[in-house]
Design a protein around this motif. Structure first.
Motif, PDB file in Angstrom:
ATOM      1  N   VAL A 194     -15.829 -46.081  17.301  1.00  0.00           N
ATOM      2  CA  VAL A 194     -16.584 -47.478  17.982  1.00  0.00           C
ATOM      3  C   VAL A 194     -16.124 -48.507  16.965  1.00  0.00           C
ATOM      4  O   VAL A 194     -16.006 -49.752  17.232  1.00  0.00           O
ATOM      5  CB  VAL A 194     -18.049 -47.137  18.134  1.00  0.00           C
ATOM      6  CG1 VAL A 194     -18.673 -48.508  18.518  1.00  0.00           C
ATOM      7  CG2 VAL A 194     -18.166 -46.172  19.366  1.00  0.00           C
ATOM      8  N   LEU A 195     -16.596 -48.128  15.711  1.00  0.00           N
ATOM      9  CA  LEU A 195     -16.401 -49.122  14.528  1.00  0.00           C
ATOM     10  C   LEU A 195     -15.033 -49.660  14.430  1.00  0.00           C
ATOM     11  O   LEU A 195     -14.572 -51.000  14.336  1.00  0.00           O
ATOM     12  CB  LEU A 195     -16.889 -48.743  13.028  1.00  0.00           C
ATOM     13  CG  LEU A 195     -18.364 -48.591  12.836  1.00  0.00           C
ATOM     14  CD1 LEU A 195     -18.488 -47.912  11.377  1.00  0.00           C
ATOM     15  CD2 LEU A 195     -18.882 -50.066  13.070  1.00  0.00           C
TER      16      LEU A 195
ATOM     17  N   GLN B 134      -7.502 -50.406   7.673  1.00  0.00           N
ATOM     18  CA  GLN B 134      -8.344 -50.211   8.743  1.00  0.00           C
ATOM     19  C   GLN B 134      -9.067 -48.592   8.600  1.00  0.00           C
ATOM     20  O   GLN B 134     -10.053 -48.594   8.911  1.00  0.00           O
ATOM     21  CB  GLN B 134      -7.749 -50.584   9.998  1.00  0.00           C
ATOM     22  CG  GLN B 134      -7.563 -52.064  10.388  1.00  0.00           C
ATOM     23  CD  GLN B 134      -6.996 -52.329  11.781  1.00  0.00           C
ATOM     24  OE1 GLN B 134      -6.364 -51.444  12.245  1.00  0.00           O
ATOM     25  NE2 GLN B 134      -7.126 -53.546  12.254  1.00  0.00           N
ATOM     26  N   GLU B 135      -8.069 -47.810   8.755  1.00  0.00           N
ATOM     27  CA  GLU B 135      -8.510 -46.417   8.517  1.00  0.00           C
ATOM     28  C   GLU B 135      -9.445 -45.876   7.598  1.00  0.00           C
ATOM     29  O   GLU B 135     -10.227 -45.116   7.581  1.00  0.00           O
ATOM     30  CB  GLU B 135      -7.321 -45.367   8.570  1.00  0.00           C
ATOM     31  CG  GLU B 135      -6.323 -45.487   7.527  1.00  0.00           C
ATOM     32  CD  GLU B 135      -5.430 -46.439   8.042  1.00  0.00           C
ATOM     33  OE1 GLU B 135      -5.389 -47.569   8.267  1.00  0.00           O
ATOM     34  OE2 GLU B 135      -4.149 -45.996   8.145  1.00  0.00           O
TER      35      GLU B 135
ATOM     36  N   LYS C 192     -21.275 -54.854   4.986  1.00  0.00           N
ATOM     37  CA  LYS C 192     -20.308 -56.330   4.702  1.00  0.00           C
ATOM     38  C   LYS C 192     -18.590 -56.154   4.625  1.00  0.00           C
ATOM     39  O   LYS C 192     -18.053 -56.798   5.259  1.00  0.00           O
ATOM     40  CB  LYS C 192     -20.799 -57.067   3.658  1.00  0.00           C
ATOM     41  CG  LYS C 192     -20.366 -58.659   3.172  1.00  0.00           C
ATOM     42  CD  LYS C 192     -20.788 -59.263   2.174  1.00  0.00           C
ATOM     43  CE  LYS C 192     -19.776 -60.099   1.741  1.00  0.00           C
ATOM     44  NZ  LYS C 192     -20.047 -60.659   0.367  1.00  0.00           N
ATOM     45  N   GLN C 193     -18.300 -55.193   3.738  1.00  0.00           N
ATOM     46  CA  GLN C 193     -17.113 -54.776   3.564  1.00  0.00           C
ATOM     47  C   GLN C 193     -16.348 -54.377   5.067  1.00  0.00           C
ATOM     48  O   GLN C 193     -15.213 -54.778   5.561  1.00  0.00           O
ATOM     49  CB  GLN C 193     -16.883 -53.851   2.706  1.00  0.00           C
ATOM     50  CG  GLN C 193     -17.042 -54.307   1.307  1.00  0.00           C
ATOM     51  CD  GLN C 193     -16.662 -53.408   0.236  1.00  0.00           C
ATOM     52  OE1 GLN C 193     -16.195 -52.284   0.357  1.00  0.00           O
ATOM     53  NE2 GLN C 193     -17.692 -53.574  -0.950  1.00  0.00           N
ATOM     54  N   ILE C 194     -17.101 -53.344   5.647  1.00  0.00           N
ATOM     55  CA  ILE C 194     -16.790 -53.075   7.155  1.00  0.00           C
ATOM     56  C   ILE C 194     -16.515 -54.151   8.010  1.00  0.00           C
ATOM     57  O   ILE C 194     -15.703 -54.376   8.890  1.00  0.00           O
ATOM     58  CB  ILE C 194     -17.606 -52.043   7.792  1.00  0.00           C
ATOM     59  CG1 ILE C 194     -17.504 -50.676   6.857  1.00  0.00           C
ATOM     60  CG2 ILE C 194     -17.443 -51.737   9.116  1.00  0.00           C
ATOM     61  CD1 ILE C 194     -18.352 -49.512   6.901  1.00  0.00           C
TER      62      ILE C 194
ATOM     63  N   PHE D 207     -13.567 -56.439   7.994  1.00  0.00           N
ATOM     64  CA  PHE D 207     -12.394 -56.059   8.744  1.00  0.00           C
ATOM     65  C   PHE D 207     -11.929 -56.588  10.072  1.00  0.00           C
ATOM     66  O   PHE D 207     -10.988 -56.547  10.548  1.00  0.00           O
ATOM     67  CB  PHE D 207     -12.162 -54.408   8.596  1.00  0.00           C
ATOM     68  CG  PHE D 207     -11.717 -53.970   7.229  1.00  0.00           C
ATOM     69  CD1 PHE D 207     -10.273 -53.667   6.968  1.00  0.00           C
ATOM     70  CD2 PHE D 207     -12.646 -53.639   6.332  1.00  0.00           C
ATOM     71  CE1 PHE D 207      -9.902 -53.055   5.930  1.00  0.00           C
ATOM     72  CE2 PHE D 207     -12.211 -53.239   5.091  1.00  0.00           C
ATOM     73  CZ  PHE D 207     -10.802 -52.907   5.010  1.00  0.00           C
ATOM     74  N   ALA D 208     -13.031 -57.229  10.532  1.00  0.00           N
ATOM     75  CA  ALA D 208     -12.933 -57.782  11.821  1.00  0.00           C
ATOM     76  C   ALA D 208     -12.047 -59.103  11.710  1.00  0.00           C
ATOM     77  O   ALA D 208     -11.571 -59.522  12.854  1.00  0.00           O
ATOM     78  CB  ALA D 208     -14.234 -58.137  12.729  1.00  0.00           C
ATOM     79  N   ASN D 209     -11.910 -59.551  10.551  1.00  0.00           N
ATOM     80  CA  ASN D 209     -11.078 -60.822  10.308  1.00  0.00           C
ATOM     81  C   ASN D 209      -9.887 -60.312   9.730  1.00  0.00           C
ATOM     82  O   ASN D 209      -9.502 -60.852   8.712  1.00  0.00           O
ATOM     83  CB  ASN D 209     -11.917 -61.614   9.284  1.00  0.00           C
ATOM     84  CG  ASN D 209     -13.306 -62.148   9.811  1.00  0.00           C
ATOM     85  OD1 ASN D 209     -13.286 -62.311  11.014  1.00  0.00           O
ATOM     86  ND2 ASN D 209     -14.232 -62.133   8.841  1.00  0.00           N
ATOM     87  N   TYR D 210      -9.105 -59.551  10.616  1.00  0.00           N
ATOM     88  CA  TYR D 210      -7.603 -59.308  10.266  1.00  0.00           C
ATOM     89  C   TYR D 210      -7.545 -58.669   9.028  1.00  0.00           C
ATOM     90  O   TYR D 210      -7.308 -58.968   7.891  1.00  0.00           O
ATOM     91  CB  TYR D 210      -6.900 -60.842  10.003  1.00  0.00           C
ATOM     92  CG  TYR D 210      -7.116 -61.568  11.249  1.00  0.00           C
ATOM     93  CD1 TYR D 210      -6.611 -61.617  12.330  1.00  0.00           C
ATOM     94  CD2 TYR D 210      -8.034 -62.922  10.909  1.00  0.00           C
ATOM     95  CE1 TYR D 210      -6.906 -62.704  13.388  1.00  0.00           C
ATOM     96  CE2 TYR D 210      -8.140 -63.840  11.793  1.00  0.00           C
ATOM     97  CZ  TYR D 210      -7.723 -63.719  13.043  1.00  0.00           C
ATOM     98  OH  TYR D 210      -8.006 -64.380  14.031  1.00  0.00           O
TER      99      TYR D 210
END
Length: 186
Positions: free
Chosen positions: A125-126, A105-106, A166-168, A171-174
């Motif tokens: 925010v991201l 995540q970082e 798209k990669q960023i 990360f919303a998907n776990y």
């Protein structure tokens, strides 16, 4: 005698390393799933650092975006690593430990700040936007616009910008923070 808290001993044990590399991890918390055992054999992971990365790249956000596959290839193929380093040296420098692939995540914060030139507030925010609930807020989409504008100003190719975004988003998907992956690896 067996001290379960002697983590250093486990990290250096040749038998443990060979079992991990072969995916023989039945009975080991978190790494015993069929998917994780298959990943360990693909990586031929036999050290703590590889195990930490594996526990993050197996997560749906990283794996579904194609980053898991790319990480495996770069982990095994020095030429592929060199090619990635040559194509996007700015990104590779930020993510050198993971061969230029966002794994934790970082990494999103680092890419947003150093690669895209977002402020640390915008990058945060991201980070917060990695939950679907937050992504409904307009701040997330404003940061997306800033991300694209800043990358264009830095003269990155449009398809490169889109791929990284798209990669960023994936990360919303776990995805895991590195500390979380590290504790699971132990």
């Amino acid at each position: 005698e067996f001290d379960i808290n002697d983590v250093q001993r486990f990290k250096n044990d040749k038998v443990v390393k060979s079992l991990l590399k072969a995916g023989k991890a039945i009975g080991c918390f978190y790494v015993e799933s069929p998917a994780m055992r298959m990943l360990l054999t693909k990586l031929k992971a036999d050290d703590y650092k590889s195990l930490v990365a594996a526990s993050s790249i197996i997560r749906p956000g990283v794996s579904k975006s194609g980053m898991m596959c790319e990480y495996i290839i770069r982990y095994q193929d020095v030429k592929r690593r060199e090619k990635a380093k040559k194509e996007l040296p700015e990104l590779y420098k930020i993510l050198e430990e993971t061969y230029g692939v966002m794994v934790y995540q970082e990494d999103v914060i680092k890419v947003a700040h150093y690669f895209a030139g977002l402020t640390l507030d915008e990058a945060d925010v991201l980070r917060r936007g990695m939950s679907w609930k937050f992504r409904q807020r307009s701040d997330f989409w404003k940061v997306k616009d800033s991300f694209f504008e800043n990358c264009r100003a830095k003269k990155y190719k449009e398809n490169t910008i889109g791929d990284i975004w798209k990669q960023i988003e994936s990360f919303a998907n776990y995805a895991f923070a590195k500390g979380h992956s590290a504790s699971y690896a132990v």
